[in-house]
Scaffold this motif. Structure first.
Motif, PDB file in Angstrom:
ATOM      1  N   PHE A 367       0.804  -1.223   0.000  1.00  0.00           N
ATOM      2  CA  PHE A 367       0.000   0.000   0.000  1.00  0.00           C
ATOM      3  C   PHE A 367       0.835   1.270   0.000  1.00  0.00           C
ATOM      4  O   PHE A 367       0.480   2.254  -0.647  1.00  0.00           O
ATOM      5  N   GLU A 368       1.954   1.280   0.703  1.00  0.00           N
ATOM      6  CA  GLU A 368       2.717   2.528   0.815  1.00  0.00           C
ATOM      7  C   GLU A 368       3.182   3.069  -0.543  1.00  0.00           C
ATOM      8  O   GLU A 368       2.942   4.258  -0.845  1.00  0.00           O
ATOM      9  N   PRO A 369       3.843   2.275  -1.390  1.00  0.00           N
ATOM     10  CA  PRO A 369       4.226   2.825  -2.703  1.00  0.00           C
ATOM     11  C   PRO A 369       3.011   3.179  -3.550  1.00  0.00           C
ATOM     12  O   PRO A 369       3.051   4.147  -4.318  1.00  0.00           O
ATOM     13  N   ALA A 370       1.920   2.405  -3.408  1.00  0.00           N
ATOM     14  CA  ALA A 370       0.705   2.737  -4.156  1.00  0.00           C
ATOM     15  C   ALA A 370       0.130   4.066  -3.688  1.00  0.00           C
ATOM     16  O   ALA A 370      -0.346   4.878  -4.493  1.00  0.00           O
ATOM     17  N   ALA A 371       0.193   4.321  -2.383  1.00  0.00           N
ATOM     18  CA  ALA A 371      -0.307   5.586  -1.836  1.00  0.00           C
ATOM     19  C   ALA A 371       0.529   6.758  -2.325  1.00  0.00           C
ATOM     20  O   ALA A 371      -0.002   7.813  -2.691  1.00  0.00           O
ATOM     21  N   LEU A 372       1.830   6.585  -2.336  1.00  0.00           N
ATOM     22  CA  LEU A 372       2.708   7.654  -2.831  1.00  0.00           C
ATOM     23  C   LEU A 372       2.453   7.918  -4.312  1.00  0.00           C
ATOM     24  O   LEU A 372       2.444   9.078  -4.769  1.00  0.00           O
ATOM     25  N   GLY A 373       2.254   6.844  -5.073  1.00  0.00           N
ATOM     26  CA  GLY A 373       1.957   7.017  -6.497  1.00  0.00           C
ATOM     27  C   GLY A 373       0.631   7.703  -6.736  1.00  0.00           C
ATOM     28  O   GLY A 373       0.470   8.445  -7.716  1.00  0.00           O
ATOM     29  N   TYR A 374      -0.324   7.468  -5.848  1.00  0.00           N
ATOM     30  CA  TYR A 374      -1.654   8.088  -5.987  1.00  0.00           C
ATOM     31  C   TYR A 374      -1.644   9.542  -5.561  1.00  0.00           C
ATOM     32  O   TYR A 374      -2.352  10.383  -6.123  1.00  0.00           O
ATOM     33  N   ALA A 375      -0.842   9.891  -4.576  1.00  0.00           N
ATOM     34  CA  ALA A 375      -0.905  11.225  -3.982  1.00  0.00           C
ATOM     35  C   ALA A 375      -0.537  12.309  -4.976  1.00  0.00           C
ATOM     36  O   ALA A 375      -1.156  13.389  -4.979  1.00  0.00           O
ATOM     37  N   VAL A 376       0.462  12.069  -5.821  1.00  0.00           N
ATOM     38  CA  VAL A 376       0.907  13.119  -6.759  1.00  0.00           C
ATOM     39  C   VAL A 376      -0.184  13.491  -7.763  1.00  0.00           C
ATOM     40  O   VAL A 376      -0.586  14.653  -7.854  1.00  0.00           O
ATOM     41  N   PRO A 377      -0.712  12.538  -8.566  1.00  0.00           N
ATOM     42  CA  PRO A 377      -1.752  12.940  -9.512  1.00  0.00           C
ATOM     43  C   PRO A 377      -3.028  13.403  -8.813  1.00  0.00           C
ATOM     44  O   PRO A 377      -3.757  14.248  -9.338  1.00  0.00           O
TER      45      PRO A 377
END
Length: 381
Positions: A367-377
């Protein structure tokens, strides 16, 4: 008792074939786990069902299938055997990746038909040096599922002798060594052994830039080659886990139903009450339904004609990771509520529990890398 079900969809050829694979995989599930690889009959059934050809371009006899159809079929198999569902997912997903090869490379992969079993790893832990005839590839890649049954494998490696960039290389089964290293407590039947490639010549037509796979090719003929890897990658790992969690629920809910109907409304002494079992059942079922809704939306998003937006790609990765958390929470709750009876090695609940907990540790479901990837866009909207 069963968890809530989505509106019934018309069965597709893949879904109907998945039912047959599921029955056979269920019969061999214990033996496959003990052997640490799928029974050959199950692999043959996966191939015959059309999983290997699902994403193969039509020009090579492939199905050119959809993501949602695949996800639903994988869940069906996972209800009986998570390892078989995972293996079907791998050969479908790696078949999609092989489509990024140049035309001459695709001709070689599918020269005998669209059902070639392709496996592989995207970990960039190999090394390749360009030569006049292609690339000299070396490396050791662990955890390659279904490798004992494959025809080809794709490996990602860093190119030396210049600016570092990762490429993907296709290698026939005859050109690499498989080491028997798969001894995990879950997903035992996937046979995810280690591959060693020792200075193998890979012709130019059997390689492509890794960025093409991760970013997608906007000008590709097939829609699933235009979408970034993150739009679909998590689905291939979460769908088998959803199936296994559904299998756990199907087994545990019968046990819980007996408790709910037979225990007195007022507890007579220490021990779980009927309310405990009812609450556990309702929460677990709701979590499974929520995970399924997330995965089905992600699958539908991945295959939309216009292609997913950057935010939708990131949301798909987020939702697959979130679904994985819901699945493991649900299964752990049921396993705990089953008491010592659920831990019996002769029953399926402990196998589903181990398989789900193992499957969700995959790097594509964190979840953590997915959350970081989601936060920018998300914050740029």
């Amino acid at each position: 008792m069963t968890a809530g079900k989505r509106a019934a969809a018309a069965p597709t050829a893949l879904a109907e074939a998945a039912e047959r694979v599921a029955r056979l995989a269920g019969e061999h599930a214990v033996a496959s786990e003990q052997a640490r690889r799928l029974h050959p009959a199950v692999v043959d059934a996966i191939r015959a069902a059309g999983f290997a050809r699902h994403f193969v371009p039509n020009e090579y006899g492939g199905t050119g299938g959809g993501t949602l159809d695949l996800v639903r079929a994988l869940v069906v198999i996972g209800r009986q055997c998570a390892s078989a569902a995972w293996s079907a997912s791998i050969v479908a997903g790696l078949g999609r990746m092989a489509g990024f090869l140049p035309a001459a490379g695709r001709d070689r992969i599918w020269q005998h038909g669209p059902d070639a079993l392709v496996v592989g790893s995207l970990a960039p832990i190999g090394r390749a040096v360009e030569s006049a005839d292609g690339w000299r590839l070396s490396g050791t890649w662990p955890s390659i599922s279904v490798v004992d049954h494959c025809d080809w494998a794709l490996f990602r490696a860093v190119v030396g002798g210049g600016p570092k960039q990762a490429r993907v290389f296709a290698v026939p089964r005859t050109d690499f060594l498989v080491k028997d290293t798969w001894t995990t407590i879950g997903m035992g039947g996937t046979g995810s052994n280690t591959v060693v490639v020792d200075d193998v010549l890979v012709p130019h037509e059997l390689s492509f830039l890794g960025d093409d796979l991760f970013d997608g090719r906007p000008d590709a003929d097939q829609a699933y080659h235009r979408m970034p890897l993150q739009a679909v990658n998590g689905l291939l790992f979460a769908a088998p886990a959803l199936g296994a969690a559904r299998g756990a629920y199907a087994h545990w809910s019968g046990y819980a139903g007996d408790k709910i109907h037979n225990l007195p409304a007022k507890p007579l002494g220490p021990g779980p009450s009927r309310t405990f079992y009812a609450t556990t059942l309702a929460r677990s079922a709701g979590e499974l339904d929520s995970a399924e809704l997330l995965l089905e939306r992600a699958a539908a998003t991945a295959e939309q004609a216009a292609g997913p937006s950057p935010l939708e790609v990131a949301r798909n990765a987020r939702d697959c990771a979130l679904a994985a958390e819901l699945l493991v929470t649900s299964v752990n709750r049921m396993f705990s509520a089953a008491g010592t009876g659920g831990q019996s090695t002769t029953g399926p609940l402990q196998r589903f529990w181990r398989d789900v907990n193992s499957a969700v540790t995959h790097v594509g479901l964190q979840f953590e890398p997915a959350a970081l990837g989601y936060a920018v866009p998300a914050t740029e909207q």
